[in-house]
Enzyme design. Structure first.
Site, PDB file in Angstrom:
ATOM      1  N   PRO A  14       0.796  -1.225   0.000  1.00 37.18           N
ATOM      2  CA  PRO A  14       0.000   0.000   0.000  1.00 37.18           C
ATOM      3  C   PRO A  14       0.830   1.276   0.000  1.00 37.18           C
ATOM      4  O   PRO A  14       1.887   1.348   0.628  1.00 37.18           O
ATOM      5  CB  PRO A  14      -0.803  -0.106   1.305  1.00 37.18           C
ATOM      6  CG  PRO A  14      -0.043  -1.075   2.148  1.00 37.18           C
ATOM      7  CD  PRO A  14       0.593  -2.032   1.204  1.00 37.18           C
ATOM      8  N   ASN A  15       0.316   2.244  -0.726  1.00 40.92           N
ATOM      9  CA  ASN A  15       0.869   3.610  -0.814  1.00 40.92           C
ATOM     10  C   ASN A  15       2.156   3.711  -1.617  1.00 40.92           C
ATOM     11  O   ASN A  15       2.677   4.806  -1.829  1.00 40.92           O
ATOM     12  CB  ASN A  15       1.091   4.210   0.597  1.00 40.92           C
ATOM     13  CG  ASN A  15      -0.192   4.223   1.408  1.00 40.92           C
ATOM     14  OD1 ASN A  15      -1.206   4.718   0.921  1.00 40.92           O
ATOM     15  ND2 ASN A  15      -0.174   3.675   2.600  1.00 40.92           N
ATOM     16  N   ARG A  22       5.075  11.157  -2.537  1.00 37.23           N
ATOM     17  CA  ARG A  22       4.742  10.986  -1.123  1.00 37.23           C
ATOM     18  C   ARG A  22       5.998  11.145  -0.254  1.00 37.23           C
ATOM     19  O   ARG A  22       7.019  10.503  -0.542  1.00 37.23           O
ATOM     20  CB  ARG A  22       4.192   9.559  -1.003  1.00 37.23           C
ATOM     21  CG  ARG A  22       4.160   8.973   0.353  1.00 37.23           C
ATOM     22  CD  ARG A  22       3.956   7.445   0.294  1.00 37.23           C
ATOM     23  NE  ARG A  22       3.967   6.923   1.634  1.00 37.23           N
ATOM     24  CZ  ARG A  22       4.265   5.672   1.950  1.00 37.23           C
ATOM     25  NH1 ARG A  22       4.568   4.794   1.007  1.00 37.23           N
ATOM     26  NH2 ARG A  22       4.269   5.292   3.197  1.00 37.23           N
ATOM     27  N   TYR A  27      11.419   9.240   0.853  1.00 38.58           N
ATOM     28  CA  TYR A  27      11.410   8.253  -0.237  1.00 38.58           C
ATOM     29  C   TYR A  27      11.977   8.774  -1.556  1.00 38.58           C
ATOM     30  O   TYR A  27      12.096   8.016  -2.523  1.00 38.58           O
ATOM     31  CB  TYR A  27       9.971   7.757  -0.473  1.00 38.58           C
ATOM     32  CG  TYR A  27       9.360   7.089   0.742  1.00 38.58           C
ATOM     33  CD1 TYR A  27       9.859   5.873   1.213  1.00 38.58           C
ATOM     34  CD2 TYR A  27       8.290   7.667   1.416  1.00 38.58           C
ATOM     35  CE1 TYR A  27       9.297   5.260   2.327  1.00 38.58           C
ATOM     36  CE2 TYR A  27       7.718   7.067   2.537  1.00 38.58           C
ATOM     37  CZ  TYR A  27       8.225   5.860   2.986  1.00 38.58           C
ATOM     38  OH  TYR A  27       7.676   5.247   4.088  1.00 38.58           O
ATOM     39  N   ASN A  76       8.169  -5.434  -1.299  1.00 39.17           N
ATOM     40  CA  ASN A  76       8.104  -4.295  -0.373  1.00 39.17           C
ATOM     41  C   ASN A  76       6.672  -4.264   0.144  1.00 39.17           C
ATOM     42  O   ASN A  76       5.756  -3.827  -0.558  1.00 39.17           O
ATOM     43  CB  ASN A  76       8.460  -2.974  -1.051  1.00 39.17           C
ATOM     44  CG  ASN A  76       8.493  -1.825  -0.044  1.00 39.17           C
ATOM     45  OD1 ASN A  76       7.944  -1.938   1.044  1.00 39.17           O
ATOM     46  ND2 ASN A  76       9.112  -0.719  -0.428  1.00 39.17           N
ATOM     47  N   ALA A  79       3.477  -0.767   4.857  1.00 38.51           N
ATOM     48  CA  ALA A  79       3.120  -0.849   6.274  1.00 38.51           C
ATOM     49  C   ALA A  79       2.634  -2.234   6.692  1.00 38.51           C
ATOM     50  O   ALA A  79       2.633  -2.562   7.886  1.00 38.51           O
ATOM     51  CB  ALA A  79       2.056   0.204   6.594  1.00 38.51           C
ATOM     52  N   GLU A 100      12.661  -9.353   1.260  1.00 38.17           N
ATOM     53  CA  GLU A 100      11.952  -8.155   1.743  1.00 38.17           C
ATOM     54  C   GLU A 100      12.783  -6.909   1.431  1.00 38.17           C
ATOM     55  O   GLU A 100      13.985  -6.889   1.682  1.00 38.17           O
ATOM     56  CB  GLU A 100      11.740  -8.271   3.265  1.00 38.17           C
ATOM     57  CG  GLU A 100      10.999  -7.086   3.876  1.00 38.17           C
ATOM     58  CD  GLU A 100      10.838  -7.228   5.408  1.00 38.17           C
ATOM     59  OE1 GLU A 100      11.460  -8.133   6.004  1.00 38.17           O
ATOM     60  OE2 GLU A 100      10.090  -6.417   5.987  1.00 38.17           O
ATOM     61  N   HIS A 102      12.782  -2.594   1.909  1.00 42.07           N
ATOM     62  CA  HIS A 102      12.213  -1.314   2.336  1.00 42.07           C
ATOM     63  C   HIS A 102      13.103  -0.206   1.793  1.00 42.07           C
ATOM     64  O   HIS A 102      14.336  -0.279   1.937  1.00 42.07           O
ATOM     65  CB  HIS A 102      12.114  -1.209   3.862  1.00 42.07           C
ATOM     66  CG  HIS A 102      11.108  -2.146   4.438  1.00 42.07           C
ATOM     67  ND1 HIS A 102       9.754  -1.890   4.370  1.00 42.07           N
ATOM     68  CD2 HIS A 102      11.243  -3.344   5.051  1.00 42.07           C
ATOM     69  CE1 HIS A 102       9.102  -2.894   4.944  1.00 42.07           C
ATOM     70  NE2 HIS A 102       9.990  -3.794   5.354  1.00 42.07           N
ATOM     71  N   ARG A 109      13.449   5.074  12.041  1.00 45.84           N
ATOM     72  CA  ARG A 109      12.173   5.790  12.037  1.00 45.84           C
ATOM     73  C   ARG A 109      11.369   5.472  13.305  1.00 45.84           C
ATOM     74  O   ARG A 109      11.942   5.068  14.310  1.00 45.84           O
ATOM     75  CB  ARG A 109      11.426   5.448  10.740  1.00 45.84           C
ATOM     76  CG  ARG A 109      12.228   5.862   9.496  1.00 45.84           C
ATOM     77  CD  ARG A 109      11.486   5.555   8.216  1.00 45.84           C
ATOM     78  NE  ARG A 109      10.262   6.327   8.117  1.00 45.84           N
ATOM     79  CZ  ARG A 109       9.301   6.089   7.206  1.00 45.84           C
ATOM     80  NH1 ARG A 109       9.456   5.104   6.325  1.00 45.84           N
ATOM     81  NH2 ARG A 109       8.218   6.836   7.177  1.00 45.84           N
TER      82      ARG A 109
HETATM   83  C1  DQA Z   1       8.356   1.258   3.513  1.00 42.49           C
HETATM   84  C2  DQA Z   1       8.496   1.420   5.027  1.00 42.49           C
HETATM   85  C3  DQA Z   1       7.154   1.223   5.715  1.00 42.49           C
HETATM   86  O1  DQA Z   1       7.306   1.408   7.117  1.00 42.49           O
HETATM   87  C4  DQA Z   1       6.141   2.217   5.209  1.00 42.49           C
HETATM   88  O2  DQA Z   1       4.878   1.971   5.786  1.00 42.49           O
HETATM   89  C5  DQA Z   1       6.051   2.233   3.718  1.00 42.49           C
HETATM   90  C6  DQA Z   1       7.286   2.179   2.947  1.00 42.49           C
HETATM   91  C7  DQA Z   1       9.681   1.541   2.778  1.00 42.49           C
HETATM   92  O3  DQA Z   1       9.815   1.107   1.648  1.00 42.49           O
HETATM   93  O4  DQA Z   1      10.555   2.216   3.331  1.00 42.49           O
HETATM   94  O5  DQA Z   1       4.981   2.389   3.150  1.00 42.49           O
HETATM   95  O6  DQA Z   1       8.006  -0.086   3.231  1.00 42.49           O
END
Ligand code: DQA
Length: 149
Positions: A14-15, A22, A27, A76, A79, A100, A102, A109
């Site tokens: 998500p997102n 964003r 990012y 990825n 959240a 995984e 990120h 963070r």
């Molecule tokens: C993320 C880190 C997560 O904590 C966050 O909710 C994201 C992006 C990252 O790629 O750094 O949406 O996965």
């Protein structure tokens, strides 16, 4: 040995469709689509597909469908890393490895980002290297772990 004919699925949670717009201080301002398109071009000798899902169930379904269609998943989870036992179970349920990724260094963070439900069921984790984390994950599949160059 370098693995030819590798088939990889990059899955984003998500997102992550909003990367580039964003929270750019965290990012960056490059869109994920643009980056992953370039990654595909740069690694055109292997198959790389990518998808993004905002809904947890859709992400889980994509993991099930990837099983035995791809050699590995680069995930990825956004959240959902910090919330989803269902995602963990999906990764455990399939036969192919998941790495995984990120983009940000989640350990620098908020404290709720420091725990991932999936890290220990993944083959490895690449955290905090920006978008190039996806490239590093691709490389981890192309090279055997005993191949240094
Ligand atoms: C993320 C880190 C997560 O904590 C966050 O909710 C994201 C992006 C990252 O790629 O750094 O949406 O996965």
């Amino acid at each position: 040995m370098k693995n030819k004919n590798t088939r990889l699925l990059i899955l984003n949670g998500p997102n992550l469709n909003l990367i580039g717009k964003r929270e750019t201080a965290i990012y960056g301002n490059v869109s994920l689509n643009d980056y992953l398109n370039q990654l595909k071009t740069n690694y055109s000798s292997i198959l790389i597909d990518y998808q993004q899902f905002n809904l947890e169930g859709e992400l889980i379904q994509a993991i099930h469908q990837a099983n035995n269609t791809y050699d590995g998943i680069i995930l990825n989870p956004g959240a959902y890393a910090h919330t989803s036992i269902a995602l963990r179970d999906a990764i455990k349920a399939i036969d192919i490895p998941t790495v995984e990724v990120h983009i940000s260094n989640v350990f620098q963070r908020e404290s709720f980002r420091k725990h991932s439900y999936i890290s220990d069921v993944c083959k490895g984790c690449i955290i905090g290297f920006g978008l190039q984390g996806y490239r590093l994950a691709v490389e981890s599949f192309i090279y055997d772990k005993d191949c240094f160059f």
